[in-house]
Motif scaffolding. Sequence first.
Motif, mmCIF file in Angstrom:
data_model
loop_
_atom_site.group_PDB
_atom_site.id
_atom_site.type_symbol
_atom_site.label_atom_id
_atom_site.label_comp_id
_atom_site.label_asym_id
_atom_site.label_seq_id
_atom_site.Cartn_x
_atom_site.Cartn_y
_atom_site.Cartn_z
ATOM 1 N N HIS A 133 0.839 -1.199 0.000
ATOM 2 C CA HIS A 133 0.000 0.000 0.000
ATOM 3 C C HIS A 133 0.880 1.258 0.000
ATOM 4 N N THR A 134 1.597 1.447 -1.109
ATOM 5 C CA THR A 134 2.455 2.620 -1.263
ATOM 6 C C THR A 134 1.712 3.695 -2.066
ATOM 7 N N PRO A 135 2.111 4.963 -1.895
ATOM 8 C CA PRO A 135 1.415 6.039 -2.625
ATOM 9 C C PRO A 135 2.050 6.310 -3.990
ATOM 10 N N ARG A 136 1.251 6.816 -4.871
ATOM 11 C CA ARG A 136 1.758 7.352 -6.135
ATOM 12 C C ARG A 136 0.914 8.595 -6.464
ATOM 13 N N ARG A 137 1.549 9.567 -7.020
ATOM 14 C CA ARG A 137 0.841 10.823 -7.316
ATOM 15 C C ARG A 137 0.229 10.741 -8.709
ATOM 16 N N VAL A 138 -1.046 11.090 -8.782
ATOM 17 C CA VAL A 138 -1.780 11.075 -10.058
ATOM 18 C C VAL A 138 -2.602 12.357 -10.175
ATOM 19 N N ASP A 139 -2.926 12.695 -11.413
ATOM 20 C CA ASP A 139 -3.794 13.853 -11.683
ATOM 21 C C ASP A 139 -5.214 13.339 -11.935
ATOM 22 N N VAL A 140 -6.184 13.835 -11.231
ATOM 23 C CA VAL A 140 -7.568 13.370 -11.359
ATOM 24 C C VAL A 140 -8.499 14.559 -11.570
#
Length: 209
Positions: A133-140
């Motif tokens: 459960h690691t984070p990743r940055r996305v544009d939404v």
Amino acid sequence: MSDTDRLAEIEARVNAATDGPWEADARHGAVTSGPHSVIHGYFEGDCPACGEKIADLASVALSADDGDFIAHARSDVPYLLDQVRTLTAENEHNQEHLTMVRASRDQWIVYARSAEDERRRLAEKVRRVEELHTPRRVDVITGDCASETCDHENKCPTTSVQQCVQCDRIAEAANAYYSESGMSFTMWPCATTAALADPTPGPDGGGES
């Protein structure tokens, strides 16, 4: 009289008396200390025990310090024996207690080692979960844009957020129609990551709910 005072008196009598060890010469009625007599055996002429000249009966007498030591020995020795018995009993009791303490200590050591093994096992599980459960940055797109009710003619504006990688994989597997519309989107930290985090102390010292 206190035991301390009594022992001090006995020690003083010991120190004042003729040095030992003493030996009883029952055959000649003498008490000797090495080559010398504490109490001479009385015979006309020489003392049969130490060989010293015996002039008269007065020569058979012992010193005042030796006499004091001998006279008190009848009560001093039983008193000292009682002291030894008392201390021996206390020592045996203390040894039994010490044995119990050591056994309890050994058991707690076993418990502590078991608890440490369990802590390491759980820590390893937590590490594996955190790796998933690691984070990743996305544009939404959000709001009306996500529900396709906005009035943008061209591309809708996006917002940069952190998404949980593992939860996104689960959502993709569960929802064949998952897309940028925002369906099944999980922000990071997700519920799983939040559950693994240390609770923030509240005003009463406990964790916040």
